[in-house]
Structures are given as C-alpha cells and as structure tokens.
Design an enzyme around this catalytic site. Structure first.
Site, PDB file in Angstrom:
ATOM      1  N   LYS A   1      -3.796   1.049  17.363  1.00  0.00           N
ATOM      2  CA  LYS A   1      -4.590   2.154  17.887  1.00  0.00           C
ATOM      3  C   LYS A   1      -4.447   2.214  19.412  1.00  0.00           C
ATOM      4  O   LYS A   1      -4.491   1.192  20.086  1.00  0.00           O
ATOM      5  CB  LYS A   1      -6.058   1.974  17.504  1.00  0.00           C
ATOM      6  CG  LYS A   1      -6.305   1.961  16.000  1.00  0.00           C
ATOM      7  CD  LYS A   1      -7.718   1.482  15.687  1.00  0.00           C
ATOM      8  CE  LYS A   1      -7.954   1.434  14.182  1.00  0.00           C
ATOM      9  NZ  LYS A   1      -9.271   0.804  13.869  1.00  0.00           N
TER      10      LYS A   1
ATOM     11  N   GLU B   1       0.865  -1.168   0.000  1.00  0.00           N
ATOM     12  CA  GLU B   1       0.000   0.000   0.000  1.00  0.00           C
ATOM     13  C   GLU B   1       0.906   1.223   0.000  1.00  0.00           C
ATOM     14  O   GLU B   1       1.937   1.220   0.679  1.00  0.00           O
ATOM     15  CB  GLU B   1      -0.828  -0.019   1.279  1.00  0.00           C
ATOM     16  CG  GLU B   1      -2.152   0.686   1.231  1.00  0.00           C
ATOM     17  CD  GLU B   1      -2.944   0.385   2.510  1.00  0.00           C
ATOM     18  OE1 GLU B   1      -3.811  -0.507   2.471  1.00  0.00           O
ATOM     19  OE2 GLU B   1      -2.641   1.011   3.526  1.00  0.00           O
ATOM     20  N   LYS B   2       0.520   2.249  -0.749  1.00  0.00           N
ATOM     21  CA  LYS B   2       1.273   3.503  -0.723  1.00  0.00           C
ATOM     22  C   LYS B   2       1.238   4.038   0.716  1.00  0.00           C
ATOM     23  O   LYS B   2       0.210   3.993   1.387  1.00  0.00           O
ATOM     24  CB  LYS B   2       0.612   4.510  -1.676  1.00  0.00           C
ATOM     25  CG  LYS B   2       1.205   5.909  -1.622  1.00  0.00           C
ATOM     26  CD  LYS B   2       2.606   5.949  -2.199  1.00  0.00           C
ATOM     27  CE  LYS B   2       3.212   7.346  -2.095  1.00  0.00           C
ATOM     28  NZ  LYS B   2       4.671   7.300  -2.382  1.00  0.00           N
TER      29      LYS B   2
ATOM     30  N   ARG C   1     -16.156  -6.813  11.562  1.00  0.00           N
ATOM     31  CA  ARG C   1     -16.419  -7.277  12.931  1.00  0.00           C
ATOM     32  C   ARG C   1     -16.871  -6.084  13.782  1.00  0.00           C
ATOM     33  O   ARG C   1     -16.816  -4.941  13.342  1.00  0.00           O
ATOM     34  CB  ARG C   1     -15.133  -7.825  13.525  1.00  0.00           C
ATOM     35  CG  ARG C   1     -14.044  -6.748  13.564  1.00  0.00           C
ATOM     36  CD  ARG C   1     -12.741  -7.213  14.185  1.00  0.00           C
ATOM     37  NE  ARG C   1     -11.810  -6.108  14.321  1.00  0.00           N
ATOM     38  CZ  ARG C   1     -10.994  -5.680  13.363  1.00  0.00           C
ATOM     39  NH1 ARG C   1     -10.993  -6.277  12.176  1.00  0.00           N
ATOM     40  NH2 ARG C   1     -10.186  -4.657  13.566  1.00  0.00           N
TER      41      ARG C   1
ATOM     42  N   VAL D   1     -13.007  -2.826  18.630  1.00  0.00           N
ATOM     43  CA  VAL D   1     -12.640  -2.450  19.994  1.00  0.00           C
ATOM     44  C   VAL D   1     -13.219  -1.068  20.329  1.00  0.00           C
ATOM     45  O   VAL D   1     -13.762  -0.856  21.413  1.00  0.00           O
ATOM     46  CB  VAL D   1     -11.099  -2.443  20.160  1.00  0.00           C
ATOM     47  CG1 VAL D   1     -10.707  -1.908  21.528  1.00  0.00           C
ATOM     48  CG2 VAL D   1     -10.530  -3.830  19.938  1.00  0.00           C
TER      49      VAL D   1
ATOM     50  N   HIS E   1      -5.961   8.555  10.442  1.00  0.00           N
ATOM     51  CA  HIS E   1      -6.767   7.356  10.252  1.00  0.00           C
ATOM     52  C   HIS E   1      -8.193   7.707  10.659  1.00  0.00           C
ATOM     53  O   HIS E   1      -8.461   7.972  11.822  1.00  0.00           O
ATOM     54  CB  HIS E   1      -6.206   6.223  11.106  1.00  0.00           C
ATOM     55  CG  HIS E   1      -7.041   4.977  11.089  1.00  0.00           C
ATOM     56  ND1 HIS E   1      -6.571   3.777  10.615  1.00  0.00           N
ATOM     57  CD2 HIS E   1      -8.315   4.755  11.462  1.00  0.00           C
ATOM     58  CE1 HIS E   1      -7.521   2.860  10.724  1.00  0.00           C
ATOM     59  NE2 HIS E   1      -8.595   3.435  11.243  1.00  0.00           N
TER      60      HIS E   1
END
Lengths: 456, 201, 201, 456
Positions: free
Chosen positions: A237, A200-201, A292, A295, A208
């Site tokens: 994270k 990925e670049k 999913r 968190v 984010h």
C-alpha cells in the site's frame, strides 16, 4: 486500566502508541534496539529500555527480550504496534503466560484467525463472500499446481502469516507458478519465520477495500467504515483513503455491516481489519483479516474522531466499547500518504542516512505522524517508512488540494523519498476520477507513471 | 580543554541531496575518509587550541560559501565518548519543562563497552548480553584476575541464564550494578582493569 | 575551489542552553568574535585547501567531544557572500522536490552592503533604500568620481523618489540592476570602487 | 479569484496565509523585514521580498512599502494577517486606490466599524445589548471623569483603535482614572498611532465570549459558533476554547444568531468577530467587532472543518459564500494554547533568542501552527507569539487530556516560554469546571496560580 505499558515497536507507531498511553494517563516504557537509541520515541519517552542489537530477530522480534523487558520495568501490558510480533499467537500466548496482557486480540483469538486459509473458511461460513482459493495450505508443488488448475489462473501466491507484499506473487501459468514457489517460500520464511503458502484467485481489475471493526470483550461490535487501499506497488500500500470512491454510500454501509456482523459472530475481539477485493461490478470478496492496529488507521481517525489506539488499549484492558454504531459518524474525506525512504528513480530501492533537515507541513486538516527530526539518522535495518502524511477535507476534492499543498511543503532533506510518487498520483486522471485498481501502478510501471505526471 | 583521547571520526560524511551516500563511488568515499583523517590529525588540534580559550558553546564561521562549525557539548562532559555526550544533550530537552525526569530516566543506559573507546585509560567494561536480572558470580569479586571469556556472572532472561563474560584479560574492578538489579541490553556491569599496555585483543 | 574572497565572519555563535545570547557578557562576545577572526584568517584557508580536493558535500569530524563540520553549498555558488549562500542553501530544501523554483525565486536578494563586509576588498555597494522601481542618475555612469552621500539614482515608491546615495567616496563601478528594475529593500544596486586604503568612513 | 497575493505579515500567520493561498491555487509573495530574512515563511515561500528594516514602522506597518512591494511583484491583492495594518481603513483605502484588493472588509466597511464607540452604537441599533460606555471618544480628562461618573465605576479605559490589551486599564476611582489616562494615551499612540480612548463599564466577574461571523459581498451571512476567551492576563488572551462552558447550547445558538443578524443588518462584510461580555447571570453585552482573521481562528476551524483564511480570501475575491447556516456543523470541543516567548517567573517578560531545539507534538486531534524550527533565532522586535497549539476532542474532557499530553510533548529549547502556565491551567479546578473569568488570573496573580498548580 493498565498501570504501565511496554511499547515493543519503533518509529512512528512507537510514537503513536506513546501518545495514546499518555492520553489515557498510563505510564509507558519504550523498548528499543541499539540502532534506535537516538530515535524520537526513545528521546520523548519518560522511560526507555534497550532490548537488543540492531538485528530485529534479537530485539523487536525476540519474544524473550520483549517480555523480559516488560517484566523488569514493571509493565503489566505490551503493545506490539504493527509488524514484528503484532500478530504472533505464540508471542501473545507467552505474554499471557507471564501474567502480562497482550494489547490486541487474545492468543486464542489470534490462533483462530492465524491462518488466512482457515479464516477465509470461517468468515465465509458467517456470510461473507470469499475469494476462491486453495483448500488450505499448499503441501507441495504438485498440490499447488492442482489447486491452481482448479481455481483457474491467474492466481496469487500468498504467505499464510504476515502481510505487506512479502512472499506474494501473481502467476498466470503453471510454469510461472513452479518458478516462483521457492522464492515465495524463502521470502515468507525470512519475513515471518513461517514458509507456509496458499493460493488465491487473482482478479485483474480489483480494488482493495478494507473494513475497520471494533469488538469489545463482551461481543459489542461496531464498524468505523472502510478504507480504500487500491493504490499499491507490488502488493504494498502506498496511499489509502476513505470513503472509497469505488462504492456507493449504500454499498459501503452494506459491506461494513456484513463485515462487523461476521467478525462478531466468528468471535473476533479488539480492533481488526477485514480486507476485501472489489471487482469491476462492485462484487466483493473477503480475503483476510488483520488483527493489529494498521499503518493506515489515521485515515479512519480523521473521519470518526475516534482514537483507535486508545480504543485498542481500553478493550484489551477489558473495558466495554461504550458506544454503539449510531454514535459513529463518518465525516468528510481523508487520504494518507506513506512517506518512504525509497528511490522512485531506482525501482524504489530503500535508502538510509541522515535527515539533513525535516519540516512537517501543517494547517487545517493536515496531520503528520512521523518520528523524523532534523539530524536524525535513519538506520538501514528496518522498513523504509519515514512517516505518514494524512490530510482531511469536507470532500475528496478539498482533501486532494490539501494533499498537494502539504506534499509540496514537506521537507525531508538528505534522503531520497517517494514524495514525487504521491505528487504524481495527485495529478493522475485515473486517481482523480477514483478509478485506481491494485494492479495499475505495476501494469503502467511506476517510472512511466512518474514521467506522465511530469509531462502533465 | 578536552582530556586527551584518541581522535575518533564518526559516521560517513553527510550526503548532499544530489548524491546520496548509496551512489557515491567507493573510491570517492575512501578519499573522503583519507581527508577526514588528515583533518583530524593535522588541523583539529590547532583548531581546538585556538578555540579552547573562548567560552564558546558552538562557533560557526563562513568564508564565501564554505562553512565551518565547531561545537562543545552542552554539558561539561568534554572528552567523554560520543553516545554519552548525546544522551547528556538529550537530557537538556525541556519537553514540556519535564527535562529533569527525562535525563534521569536515561541515566542508567548502556555505555560504549562495545566501541572500545572505554579502553584507552586501561580499563574495559563487561556489559550485559540481554535485558533481565543480573547476578554476579560469587568467585568474581573485585581484585580477582580474569582472562578474556571468563564468566563474571549472568543475566536471567525469563529463567534462562545469559553469561556475562570478561571482554579482556585483567583484574575485576568495580561492579556497576547491584546483584538482582534489572539491567538492559549492553549495559555496563563490571569494570575490568588491565595493564596500560593492553593484553586483551 | 571557491573563488578568492576576503574572510567574513557572520552572526553571533549559537549559545548553549545554559547561557542564552541575551545573558552573555559583551566582553565575552567580543572575545568570541576575535576568536572567529583568528580562525577565519589563519585556519580556514588551510582547512579549505585540505578539503577542496575531496568531492565532499559536507564533512563532519569529531575529536573527543568537539565537533567540526565543513560544508560546501550544494549549488556551485561558491564565494558568494553570506546571505546569498544562505539562500542557496535554502534553495537545496527539497520542499516537495520543488527546490529549483525556490532557489531561483530568491536569487535577486539584497547583498550585505550594510555590514561593511563588502568593503575590505576596495569596493563597496550602494544599496536600495526601499522597495520599488530603480532609476540610476544619467550623470552617475561607470568611472564617475563620487563622494560619500552623492546621489547615484533613486527608487520610486508609489511616486515618491527615495535617493540612492554613495556610501563612501570612490569611483562608480558596475550597476547591478537595470534601469526600471524592481528592487527590494537593501538590494545591492551600484558598486563603488575605492583605493585599497579606504577613504570613506 | 486573485492571481497573486502579497502576504504582508510574519510568523505563524504568514505561514497560515501562505498555506491557504496554495490550497486555493493562488500564487503568494511573502513580504518580510530584514529581521525575518531567515524566517520559515520566507524560506518556504516560492517568492519573497524584503520591504524594510526590522523596525515595523518602516516595514510591516509601512503602507507605502507594503503596497509598493505588491505592485512590483505583480500581486493583485494583499493579505494583512492580524495586527499591523489588518484593520487600518486608511491602508485598505490606499490599497484600493492602487488597484489592489485588501483581503478583509472593504475600506468603507472598515471605516464604518473603525471606531469602537460608534460600532457599539451601530450594532446596538440592530438589537444587540451593548455594554454601557462613554458617549463617543474621550475629549479630555474632564469629559472622561464625567462619563465615568455617569457610567459608574469600575470602568475600563480602552483605545478606540487596535486591541490586544495595549492602552487598556480598569480603574475603580476618579483618582485612578486621572493617574492612568496619560499612560493609556501614550500606549495607544505607540501601538496604533491613534491615542483616542473611550470608556466601558467594567463587569468584575465576566466571561469573554466572541461570535465568528462570515458575510459575503451579497449579504449572505452565517455564524461559525462562538469562542470562549475568558482565560486572559492583563486583557491578553492566553487560551481560547469552543464551545464556551459558560452558556447552554440554546443560549449559544441564540447569541450567535442575533450576532450574525446584526452584523448583516449593519452591512458588515467578510469574516469578523463580535466580542461579548457575559456576566454571572448569562446576560451578554456586545463590546466590539474585530474585522480581521483572529489568532484564535483555528479553534473554529477544528469544530467546523472550514478553512477560514481561504473563506476570507474567497469572499474578498467576490465569491459568494456558497453555503448556508444549516451546512455549518459544530463538532466536538477545541482548545487553543498560545505559546509565547515570555517568562512566567519574571512577570511574563518577553524573550528572544535562538530555538536550540523544536519539536511539535502530534497525533489525533493535535494541530500546531508555528513558524519555529530548530536553530531559528526569534527576533526581539515583534510580539512574543511562538505558535499556537490547538487540540480537538469529541468532548471537553478528551480535548483537555490531549492538551496535557501535547503540552508535555512540545519542545522549545533555548527560550523561556509560557508552557508551564498552560500546564497549570489544565490542572486548575476553576478551569476544569469551566468557570474561568477574564479577571481571575490577574486577581489570583499568575505566580500564585503557577505555584498552586505545582502543589496540586
């Protein structure tokens, strides 16, 4: 609605799912490994069943053990939580094959969105700008080098399966790429049983930002706004908040609407998260979708008042969403702090041991999702998440103030935690100004970051 | 008074906030263990004798800054091995007053067939290798002599049979679950009696 | 090793779930206290000797269903009396890592002048009758003989003087606070030494 | 804003005020009696000071001890919490006389609203329908009998000072009145140090609805909606909720607006609660005003997102309110359950003892305000409130569902509590239909009520 749900996970998320089941009036069975026999979800559960030894491969990651446990306890559905088997299409398939419902997207949907490279291509086709990346999975080192050349360094090596930073590396030169490729493969293999990688670049200064979408079986979809997860350490994270300080209200709405439109068009189902990188100009690039419960879902729950786990279960049971975008009101500002058993003073080395004394903070706008209790022995076999402190306020300043107070009140004696890291963030100018980028902590170095906070 | 069992020291000493276990030198830890063994061997019997008389559930005494706490489990299950005692304690949680349903729901949990403490009284237990449906072998009925490793039955996990084997040489005793019962991982299934001087490992 | 102080038993034992303190017969409670005294007098010194050597912060040992835990406070405040020890422990709470400020903020707390435990070693303490500003009496300086009830000073509460009196006959010893200091209710103020065979009540 | 605040209270409210102080960045000192030395607020406080023995008269109710503690610790304000000295005009006066600020209405305001009989008269003059009552305080038995005759039986005997059901009796005949007058006097004397009583018309089938108002020093006032406190036992609130199921949205708004208008016109200041009785026809009658932060304030915080204790402190510090009625949005439904150490099986006899094990429920929309912790010894000297469980949901049904789950999850081992009473309420048809009246539990009898729930 289901009659009885097997909760095939542990820690705070097992507790969270248990609470959701009870709110829905559905029986629940907590499946646990021997290492979690004394854990809070097992203690609070009306029914619990041991599915294997501490080793996750033989318990929480063992599809046969989990499915067998569901069958012998008379469950008709399985909630996988996050991690473990939560995004495993093969598992979802096996669950269905045994006449049980996998709580999450159907196996077919998981299959369709299983490969990150393919998903990027798919959603790109539905109007989402995507991050430049390798053409499919990396076949070999040669292919990797060619693709990296084509995309242009720096590039990010990412495992096709799973997430959470494992098997991820950012490289700036062909030599770096060569040197870490094997490492990423073995990390990915160990973590997800799948060593396929893609490129990925890499955007040096990026945020984010992820959009939470909810789509029922009948194609009705809404978004629940975004979450900003730019505070990361080695692609993990640490702190999440909403709304994102990076985008204007208009830009946020635009991004969220495009995301849910694309997800619906691409045939996504149940709750899901579309992750984007936002560059310095506010341009955004789709990178991947998480199929999913995440968190950081409480951040969204604090803003919307919607129980996302209950929603996930209702949709898996075939219920229609029951509300439209206009019914979703995003109110105030929320921040989640991941409380981990890791030592900031020693490169965040994960720890284990007995919680001598645990005291959860409280008061208005404060929520603690945790499986800790005084005397609980944190086993060394699983991830280091001890719980999540979520604070809400009518505005970001109030949320931050409450966060400071709650972090100061939180007591986790006996373990070394990353609480000091969060306290440092809440006095850091870059964070207070809402200008965190995903690479900042790694660039500054967490140690230096902590030291700076101590001085301030 | 607790029935006589071998002293059992459990866990590592609780670390203080200043010095997590991880950082304590191995030498120091082994010193700790030595101290614990001395304590177990020399002091506990006296301590327990002193307190066996009093009806105390738990007793805490301080001298200066030192603290000593002695606890009797809340159910009369003195002398039983640790996990079972813990589960019994858990049963006393009155979560929203629903303690009873709670205690029972865990009653069929596995015992410590593993940590060998079930041994001391000349019996051991074959436990379940997996979660599934149990079937005993017809030829392994009570009274049968078996050697360590002999198959006593199987647990059906999604159609795959997982063997239940004798942990030691001995004689097949009571079967603790019915054929066709659902069993969880590690659950006690079949008792194996053996001569007081253990033959098995 | 803690500095030598007389054994002190504190608090009532934690009741088990089955029998809350409120319902435990007085006779039984006194038996408990007797047991605690025995334990303190005979066993603790040995126990501490055994463990003083090891670098343990806390040690827990089990035998059968019994549990013994021995803890050294995490700040070196060994030998201080109970409440202070408790406060020291409390100080170890790493509330958001702000433990230090915590421990210190409570350091000036009252001692146990009330429960007579300060007595056994030939000294007692006159404590504060109220929260306010302390002033000793000029004529009650160290070495002065006093009788129980004699005024040693006063605490100013919004202009009203509350008398600080000698709890027993004896000789005025160290003054634990400065004239003009703010004191809280029950805080130790002035030590009274007396002959080993106590004269006072 | 203040530099340092003395918290002159105990238990959950001391903790609540401590959290508010920290959120505002103000230092706090917890004043405690010897019986509360090991309590959670004292343990969590940065600074704490012992002000007297267990006997509240010599500690929490001792104005000199409290004020002296504030002076010697360098505080410039005192927060009295609820109960104890929180509505004592004499205390507020003494606090001011020593150059400190009483956090609550000024002494003058407390004085003006100190007598319930006078207050009824005052606010009646500002357009609030008031409950028929005795003309001023009762001079003697003769006067009481005459007034009761004039008002018409049944009448409620109420102490002029304080609240919480002490010294209150409902009587239906002159004989009853004669027989209980002395009892009420001595109860009132014991509880509030003031034995003056007055009479109020008793409405058999009534709801208790109270309006929360906030008025700053400059006469800017808003209301934060109402709370329904109709679930009572012997005039003691057990469960509170908002919005009230008794009134339409229009009726609620009308009542709230009239209440705040009257309070402002009458010169009220800081946060306050106007209590009303609502009869079967929806007609409402003002009965009294509470000049303190109330036990049930979290219900309003859940709906408005406003920190009411922080608001109270800011107003006492002379800050303007800073927002208008239009900024106050009431969102969803909240219920508070008072968790008391009392034995429903033995006429709710209050208990004390050691909390063997404490576990607070959690999850979305669940808040627990409590000073409990595992191993805490509840002293026998004070009231039996162990904490407050507050649940929020987008609607009443969701709030009730979450309430059931949270009550089931709550663990308070070692003490007998009234948790079963709340569980019974949440399956009771009258409650579920929102038709509870203040006399229902006493009429049915709590025992019968519990038994009925057990059968259902």
């Amino acid at each position: 609605m289901f009659g009885k749900i097997l909760i095939a996970n542990r820690g705070e998320i097992a507790l969270r799912v248990l609470r959701a089941c009870r709110t829905l009036g559905v029986e629940a069975v907590v499946a646990y490994s021997e290492a979690d026999r004394e854990s809070l979800p097992v203690q609070l559960a009306d029914e619990a069943i041991c599915i294997g030894p501490a080793d996750a491969k033989r318990s929480y990651l063992s599809a046969p053990a989990v499915i067998s446990a569901a069958l012998v306890t008379g469950c008709d559905a399985i909630h996988p939580g996050y991690g473990f088997l939560s995004e495993d299409a093969g598992f979802a398939d096996a669950v269905a094959a045994h006449g049980l419902t996998f709580i999450g997207p159907s196996a077919a949907v998981l299959e369709r969105f299983g490969s990150k490279a393919r998903t990027r291509h798919l959603l790109g086709g539905h109007g989402l700008p995507t991050i430049p990346g390798s053409d499919g999975l990396l076949r070999d080192e040669m292919h990797a080098l060619d693709e990296a050349e084509r995309i242009g360094y720096p590039v990010l090596i990412k495992p096709s399966a799973g997430g959470g930073g494992k098997g991820m590396r950012m490289v700036r030169t062909p030599r770096e790429l060569e040197s870490v490729l094997r490492v990423c493969q073995s990390e990915a293999k160990a973590a997800f049983g799948d060593d396929s990688l893609y490129l990925e670049k890499w955007l040096d200064e990026n945020r984010h930002v992820e959009i939470q979408v909810v789509v029922d079986r009948y194609g009705h979809g809404v978004h629940l706004g975004e979450r900003d997860c730019s505070v990361q350490r080695r692609h993990q994270k640490i702190l999440e908040e909403a709304p994102t300080p990076a985008l204007s209200e208009a830009a946020r709405a635009d991004l969220a609407e495009r995301a849910v439109r694309a997800a619906v068009a691409a045939g996504y189902e149940n709750i899901g998260t579309l992750e984007f990188l936002v560059d310095a100009n506010g341009d955004f690039f789709f990178i991947e979708i998480n199929c999913r419960i995440q968190v950081e879902h409480p951040v969204t729950e604090m803003l919307t008042g919607i129980d996302m786990v209950a929603t996930q279960i209702r949709i898996a049971a075939g219920e229609p969403l029951g509300y439209s975008q206009a019914d979703v009101i995003l109110n105030g500002h929320a921040i989640e702090f991941r409380i981990n058993a890791e030592d900031p003073a020693h490169d965040f080395r994960p720890g284990a041991g007995v919680v001598e004394r645990y005291h959860a903070p409280g008061g208005p706008g404060v929520r603690m999702d945790s499986h800790l209790f005084s005397g609980y022995e944190v086993p060394p076999f699983y991830d280091s998440l001890l719980g999540k402190l979520i604070v809400w306020g009518p505005d970001r300043a109030t949320a931050i103030a409450r966060g400071r107070v709650a972090l100061d009140e939180l007591v986790v004696d006996g373990l070394v935690t990353n609480i000091a890291m969060h306290q440092a963030l809440l006095v850091n100018e870059t964070f207070l100004e809402g200008r965190m980028t995903t690479n900042l902590l790694d660039r500054v170095g967490s140690a230096a970051f902590l030291a700076a906070a101590a001085r301030s | 008074m607790p029935e006589p069992v071998q002293p059992e020291t459990t866990g590592t000493p609780r670390p203080t906030a200043e010095r997590p276990t991880a950082e304590r030198p191995a030498a120091e830890r082994s010193a700790d263990h030595a101290a614990m063994d001395r304590l177990t061997a020399e002091l506990l019997p006296a301590l327990i004798a002193k307190l066996g008389a009093t009806g105390l559930g738990e007793l805490e005494v301080r001298e200066g800054a030192w603290r000593v706490r002695l606890r009797r489990p809340t159910d009369g299950a003195a002398g039983r091995e640790r996990r079972t005692a813990d589960r019994a304690e858990r049963g006393t949680w009155s979560a929203g007053g629903s303690a009873s349903s709670h205690a029972s729901s865990h009653a069929s949990g596995p015992a410590s067939g593993h940590d060998g403490s079930g041994r001391s009284d000349g019996r051991t237990v074959a436990s379940s290798p997996a979660v599934g449906i149990f079937q005993p072998r017809p030829d392994a009925r009570a009274g049968t002599k078996v050697r360590a490793g002999d198959r006593l039955g199987s647990v059906d996990v999604l159609g795959i049979q997982q063997e239940v084997v004798a942990p030691t040489d001995g004689v097949v005793g009571a079967c603790l679950v019915e054929p066709g019962d659902a069993v969880e991982y590690g659950q006690d299934l079949i008792v194996i009696e053996f001569a007081s001087s253990p033959l098995g490992a």
